[in-house]
Design an enzyme around this catalytic site. Structure first.
Site, PDB file in Angstrom:
ATOM      1  N   VAL A  43     -11.123  47.046 -89.585  1.00 61.04           N
ATOM      2  CA  VAL A  43     -10.637  45.723 -89.203  1.00 61.04           C
ATOM      3  C   VAL A  43     -11.764  44.692 -89.253  1.00 61.04           C
ATOM      4  O   VAL A  43     -11.675  43.670 -89.935  1.00 61.04           O
ATOM      5  CB  VAL A  43      -9.991  45.780 -87.791  1.00 61.04           C
TER       6      VAL A  43
ATOM      7  N   LYS B 107     -26.132  51.893 -90.083  1.00 66.26           N
ATOM      8  CA  LYS B 107     -24.971  51.318 -90.764  1.00 66.26           C
ATOM      9  C   LYS B 107     -25.249  49.847 -91.124  1.00 66.26           C
ATOM     10  O   LYS B 107     -24.934  49.396 -92.236  1.00 66.26           O
ATOM     11  CB  LYS B 107     -23.782  51.406 -89.791  1.00 66.26           C
TER      12      LYS B 107
ATOM     13  N   PHE C 241       8.504  52.708 -97.421  1.00 67.85           N
ATOM     14  CA  PHE C 241       8.389  53.584 -96.244  1.00 67.85           C
ATOM     15  C   PHE C 241       9.608  54.478 -96.053  1.00 67.85           C
ATOM     16  O   PHE C 241      10.024  54.755 -94.939  1.00 67.85           O
ATOM     17  CB  PHE C 241       8.063  52.766 -94.981  1.00 67.85           C
ATOM     18  N   LEU C 242      10.185  54.883 -97.169  1.00 64.23           N
ATOM     19  CA  LEU C 242      11.313  55.811 -97.121  1.00 64.23           C
ATOM     20  C   LEU C 242      10.905  57.206 -97.593  1.00 64.23           C
ATOM     21  O   LEU C 242      11.756  58.068 -97.772  1.00 64.23           O
ATOM     22  CB  LEU C 242      12.453  55.297 -98.013  1.00 64.23           C
TER      23      LEU C 242
ATOM     24  N   GLY D  38      -0.034  60.097 -90.649  1.00 56.80           N
ATOM     25  CA  GLY D  38      -1.325  60.251 -89.989  1.00 56.80           C
ATOM     26  C   GLY D  38      -2.041  58.919 -89.997  1.00 56.80           C
ATOM     27  O   GLY D  38      -1.403  57.868 -90.077  1.00 56.80           O
TER      28      GLY D  38
ATOM     29  N   CYS E 138      -3.694  54.429 -87.183  1.00 59.61           N
ATOM     30  CA  CYS E 138      -2.814  53.477 -86.477  1.00 59.61           C
ATOM     31  C   CYS E 138      -1.508  54.084 -85.967  1.00 59.61           C
ATOM     32  O   CYS E 138      -1.242  54.067 -84.767  1.00 59.61           O
ATOM     33  CB  CYS E 138      -2.509  52.297 -87.382  1.00 59.61           C
TER      34      CYS E 138
ATOM     35  N   LYS F 209      -1.686  56.684 -83.093  1.00 60.68           N
ATOM     36  CA  LYS F 209      -2.250  56.075 -81.884  1.00 60.68           C
ATOM     37  C   LYS F 209      -1.303  55.017 -81.300  1.00 60.68           C
ATOM     38  O   LYS F 209      -1.065  54.974 -80.093  1.00 60.68           O
ATOM     39  CB  LYS F 209      -3.594  55.440 -82.282  1.00 60.68           C
TER      40      LYS F 209
ATOM     41  N   LYS G 272      -3.657  59.851 -96.439  1.00 61.72           N
ATOM     42  CA  LYS G 272      -2.855  59.297 -97.539  1.00 61.72           C
ATOM     43  C   LYS G 272      -3.814  59.118 -98.709  1.00 61.72           C
ATOM     44  O   LYS G 272      -5.030  59.295 -98.552  1.00 61.72           O
ATOM     45  CB  LYS G 272      -2.201  57.970 -97.140  1.00 61.72           C
TER      46      LYS G 272
ATOM     47  N   ARG H 194      -8.502  60.814 -90.348  1.00 61.23           N
ATOM     48  CA  ARG H 194      -8.046  60.735 -88.958  1.00 61.23           C
ATOM     49  C   ARG H 194      -6.544  61.071 -88.853  1.00 61.23           C
ATOM     50  O   ARG H 194      -5.731  60.489 -89.552  1.00 61.23           O
ATOM     51  CB  ARG H 194      -8.327  59.345 -88.379  1.00 61.23           C
TER      52      ARG H 194
HETATM   53  C1  UDX Z   1      -0.667  51.283 -91.227  1.00 57.55           C
HETATM   54  C2  UDX Z   1       0.196  50.030 -91.464  1.00 57.55           C
HETATM   55  O1  UDX Z   1       0.835  50.137 -92.739  1.00 57.55           O
HETATM   56  C3  UDX Z   1      -0.667  48.780 -91.374  1.00 57.55           C
HETATM   57  O2  UDX Z   1       0.169  47.631 -91.498  1.00 57.55           O
HETATM   58  C4  UDX Z   1      -1.360  48.765 -90.027  1.00 57.55           C
HETATM   59  O3  UDX Z   1      -2.190  47.629 -89.901  1.00 57.55           O
HETATM   60  C5  UDX Z   1      -2.169  50.021 -89.837  1.00 57.55           C
HETATM   61  O4  UDX Z   1      -1.346  51.173 -89.985  1.00 57.55           O
HETATM   62  P1  UDX Z   1      -2.293  52.788 -92.702  1.00 57.55           P
HETATM   63  O5  UDX Z   1      -2.413  53.671 -91.519  1.00 57.55           O
HETATM   64  O6  UDX Z   1      -3.527  52.395 -93.430  1.00 57.55           O
HETATM   65  O7  UDX Z   1      -1.576  51.403 -92.296  1.00 57.55           O
HETATM   66  O8  UDX Z   1      -1.364  53.522 -93.775  1.00 57.55           O
HETATM   67  P2  UDX Z   1       0.138  53.502 -94.275  1.00 57.55           P
HETATM   68  O9  UDX Z   1       0.135  53.267 -95.729  1.00 57.55           O
HETATM   69  O10 UDX Z   1       1.000  52.631 -93.462  1.00 57.55           O
HETATM   70  O11 UDX Z   1       0.534  55.040 -94.052  1.00 57.55           O
HETATM   71  C6  UDX Z   1       0.498  55.633 -92.764  1.00 57.55           C
HETATM   72  C7  UDX Z   1       0.958  57.060 -92.829  1.00 57.55           C
HETATM   73  O12 UDX Z   1       2.356  57.125 -93.102  1.00 57.55           O
HETATM   74  C8  UDX Z   1       0.297  57.903 -93.914  1.00 57.55           C
HETATM   75  O13 UDX Z   1      -0.002  59.188 -93.416  1.00 57.55           O
HETATM   76  C9  UDX Z   1       1.342  57.972 -95.010  1.00 57.55           C
HETATM   77  O14 UDX Z   1       1.212  59.103 -95.820  1.00 57.55           O
HETATM   78  C10 UDX Z   1       2.611  58.001 -94.186  1.00 57.55           C
HETATM   79  N1  UDX Z   1       3.792  57.523 -94.934  1.00 57.55           N
HETATM   80  C11 UDX Z   1       3.869  56.238 -95.359  1.00 57.55           C
HETATM   81  C12 UDX Z   1       4.855  58.392 -95.159  1.00 57.55           C
HETATM   82  O15 UDX Z   1       4.815  59.569 -94.777  1.00 57.55           O
HETATM   83  N2  UDX Z   1       5.958  57.930 -95.818  1.00 57.55           N
HETATM   84  C13 UDX Z   1       6.059  56.645 -96.270  1.00 57.55           C
HETATM   85  O16 UDX Z   1       7.094  56.298 -96.850  1.00 57.55           O
HETATM   86  C14 UDX Z   1       4.985  55.767 -96.034  1.00 57.55           C
END
Ligand code: UDX
Length: 436
Positions: free
Chosen positions: A11, A35, A249-250, A257, A260, A263, A320, A327
């Site tokens: 962030v 760092k 996100f489907l 994981g 964010c 947690k 991902k 994490r």
């Molecule tokens: C997320 C939010 O997208 C972001 O807006 C926020 O600020 C922080 O948290 P991030 O954790 O970086 O971002 O990754 P994201 O792409 O959202 O994926 C989160 C997790 O969900 C991953 O483990 C991913 O594999 C999983 N996921 C995502 C799925 O299992 N299926 C999906 O369709 C999308």
């Protein structure tokens, strides 16, 4: 205007770099001397597309500075953005000790009026506490206001998400603070939604938890699809055309994981409980996700008598693709189970190996062993079983025939639904995925 940024994680660092790119003099503060020295040389401590280039460009232009000396950074800053971590406590609540530490440092050092902007994800009401805390410890006779400005970037696309955010959320309690923060964001040319501070704090949790719910919902439906003979990828496709649902996100899989969703779902559940309310939807989402993470292993256990001494190829370790972050990655739970069952793991990940080694050092561990290899071929060669935990393009591109040719037993458990089951069958691979 001079901007200071506290914390150089995903962030803080990305915000600092992007503010410098938009023409601000930015000083980023971090407690880690090593760092800071790295970042001064233009080396990013995290892997994030485009970040190092922007760091180096703005370092060279003299717009971006890194220091451990917070006094130098905060003293005459017009705005101080707080981007330090709010890790999860054992009970699921958010740990606010870093926020408190920075607030106190700010109170003790600011010598001119300034706006403190909380970017970290914090429980509703924290901004009020931060403001009070700063007032309590203020040394100089200056006016300090606190604004909430939650961050929505996703790892892997952090720079793009910041420069092209869908919206900027501004939570303030005064017209002056609102106007100043709007002005700071003017060069970004993005839509701004201005609300009260507590609403801004809630928007962040509501967004993250909604997306997490969406994933858990799809995982739940996927598990049911398996029982009734439907295919979750077709179901998701059919759902995606409904604009009220949306196409993103489907993807069902091995559970979410990252830093964010896990947690923030637990933190909102905790916040609700603290206020005497049970957030049943979010609690269900947490439960579904925790069971989903080990579903593949459970499936494999039904098929195998034992994993003891078997060569297990593990493809993908990060939570991902597009990041080196592990994490809360589903791979972690599965590696532990495989090691406890005596497997010989050969793991491949294009970016996550170094971080994985910190959690699972190479060699003997529990009843098994773990080795890291630099290609999927090496992992697959002679393997008795293969697990896929991350949807890296280089893993998705593997030809089904390669599983058949390289593995001792072509048995594949895919947590990301990367391959066409029919093609795997034709190639002679025994293939299990999620929800189909
Ligand atoms: C997320 C939010 O997208 C972001 O807006 C926020 O600020 C922080 O948290 P991030 O954790 O970086 O971002 O990754 P994201 O792409 O959202 O994926 C989160 C997790 O969900 C991953 O483990 C991913 O594999 C999983 N996921 C995502 C799925 O299992 N299926 C999906 O369709 C999308």
């Amino acid at each position: 205007m001079k901007i200071a940024v506290a914390g150089t994680g995903y962030v803080g660092l990305v915000a600092g770099v992007c503010f410098a790119e938009k023409g601000y003099q930015v000083t980023c503060v971090d407690v880690d001397e090593k760092k800071v020295e790295m970042m001064r040389q233009g080396i990013s401590p995290i892997y994030e597309e485009g970040l190092e280039e922007l760091m180096q460009k703005n370092n060279a232009k003299g717009m971006l500075h890194f220091t451990t000396d917070y006094v130098e950074a905060y003293r005459d800053a017009g705005a101080i953005f707080i981007g330090v971590g709010t890790p999860e406590m054992p009970d699921g609540s958010a740990n606010l000790s870093y926020i408190a530490e920075v607030s106190r440092q700010i109170a003790e050092t600011v010598e001119k009026d300034c706006l403190v902007v909380v970017k970290s994800t914090v429980p509703v009401g924290t901004n009020d506490k931060v403001e009070q805390f700063i007032k309590d410890f203020l040394v100089h006779d200056v006016k300090v206001e606190v604004a909430s400005n939650p961050e929505f970037l996703a790892q892997g696309t952090a720079v793009y998400d910041t420069l092209h955010a869908a919206r900027i959320i501004i939570g303030t309690e005064s017209k002056e603070a609102e106007a100043l923060l709007q002005k700071i964001y003017e060069p970004f040319g993005l839509p701004v939604v201005s609300v009260k501070r507590r609403s801004a704090e809630m928007i962040k949790y509501a967004c993250n938890d909604f997306l997490a719910l969406k994933i858990s919902y799809m995982n739940d439906i996927a598990n049911l699809c398996e029982l009734v003979g439907a295919d979750i990828t077709d179901v998701a496709k059919g759902m995606s055309y409904d604009e009220r649902i949306g196409a993103r996100f489907l993807n069902a899989g091995i559970g979410f994981g990252g830093s964010c969703f896990p947690k923030d779902t637990k933190a909102l559940k905790f916040l609700a409980r603290e206020h005497g309310y049970q957030l049943k939807t979010v609690e269900a989402c947490v439960d579904v996700n925790s069971a989903q993470k080990t579903r593949l292993f459970e499936k494999a256990k039904e098929r195998m008598i034992s994993f003891n001494g078997l060569k297990a190829a593990v493809l993908g370790l990060t939570f991902k693709s597009g990041t080196d972050d592990l994490r809360e990655a589903p791979s972690i739970d599965n590696l532990k189970l495989l090691l406890a069952a005596g497997a010989r793991i050969y793991a491949y990940d294009p970016k996550g190996t170094e971080r994985a080694k910190q959690l699972f050092p190479e060699g003997k561990m529990d009843k098994g062993t773990i080795s890291y290899v630099s290609s999927s071929e090496q992992a697959l060669s002679g393997a008795h079983i293969c697990f896929i935990f991350t949807e890296w393009p280089e893993i998705k591109e593997i030809d089904p025939q390669d599983f058949k040719d390289k593995m001792h037993t072509p048995l594949v458990y895919d947590g990301r639904n990367l391959y066409d089951p029919a093609k795997m069958k034709t190639a002679g691979v025994e293939y299990y995925s999620i929800g189909r």
